[in-house]
Design a protein around this motif. Structure first.
Motif, PDB file in Angstrom:
ATOM      1  N   GLN A 171     -69.448  25.638  26.201  1.00  0.00           N
ATOM      2  CA  GLN A 171     -68.328  24.748  25.937  1.00  0.00           C
ATOM      3  C   GLN A 171     -67.076  25.214  26.683  1.00  0.00           C
ATOM      4  O   GLN A 171     -66.348  24.403  27.256  1.00  0.00           O
ATOM      5  CB  GLN A 171     -68.040  24.671  24.440  1.00  0.00           C
ATOM      6  CG  GLN A 171     -66.951  23.685  24.086  1.00  0.00           C
ATOM      7  CD  GLN A 171     -66.725  23.606  22.586  1.00  0.00           C
ATOM      8  OE1 GLN A 171     -67.326  24.347  21.818  1.00  0.00           O
ATOM      9  NE2 GLN A 171     -65.846  22.713  22.171  1.00  0.00           N
ATOM     10  N   GLU A 196     -67.456  24.450  30.390  1.00  0.00           N
ATOM     11  CA  GLU A 196     -67.272  23.017  30.653  1.00  0.00           C
ATOM     12  C   GLU A 196     -65.787  22.652  30.585  1.00  0.00           C
ATOM     13  O   GLU A 196     -65.288  21.888  31.411  1.00  0.00           O
ATOM     14  CB  GLU A 196     -68.070  22.175  29.657  1.00  0.00           C
ATOM     15  CG  GLU A 196     -68.030  20.689  29.942  1.00  0.00           C
ATOM     16  CD  GLU A 196     -68.434  20.310  31.366  1.00  0.00           C
ATOM     17  OE1 GLU A 196     -67.805  19.389  31.924  1.00  0.00           O
ATOM     18  OE2 GLU A 196     -69.352  20.946  31.925  1.00  0.00           O
ATOM     19  N   THR A 197     -65.085  23.216  29.627  1.00  0.00           N
ATOM     20  CA  THR A 197     -63.643  22.977  29.519  1.00  0.00           C
ATOM     21  C   THR A 197     -62.932  23.498  30.760  1.00  0.00           C
ATOM     22  O   THR A 197     -62.038  22.830  31.307  1.00  0.00           O
ATOM     23  CB  THR A 197     -63.079  23.665  28.257  1.00  0.00           C
ATOM     24  OG1 THR A 197     -63.761  23.154  27.113  1.00  0.00           O
ATOM     25  CG2 THR A 197     -61.594  23.429  28.108  1.00  0.00           C
TER      26      THR A 197
END
Length: 93
Positions: free
Chosen positions: A11, A14-15
């Motif tokens: 996550q 991806e951020t």
């Protein structure tokens, strides 16, 4: 520049990728800016510290003896005169 290796969860990666693409900057630049931003915020007082300091300020202000402006001016003049006298390095007569 120093090259380092970090391990991030999916996550976070991806951020990071989205932030880099949106800002049209390399991922390393986004990470550098994020670290600088975090460091600035970390140096600031948190809410608990701020409340404590305000309580101390309020308590100390209450201890200041009330006096007239002329008395305060006279005290400041006296302090300045003593300081101009030379302090510890001046020989006593």
């Amino acid at each position: 520049m120093v090259k380092v290796t970090f391990t991030f969860d999916e996550q976070t990666v991806e951020t990071l990728r989205r932030a880099a693409a949106r800002s049209k900057k390399p991922q390393s630049a986004v990470v550098r800016e994020a670290i600088q931003d975090y460091a600035k915020r970390a140096e600031m007082m948190n809410d608990e510290e701020r409340r404590h300091m305000l309580k101390v300020f309020d308590r100390v202000v209450g201890l200041i003896p009330p006096q007239s402006q002329s008395a305060a001016d006279a005290e400041i003049s006296e302090i300045r005169a003593v300081r101009k006298g030379g302090g510890r390095r001046t020989r006593l007569r």
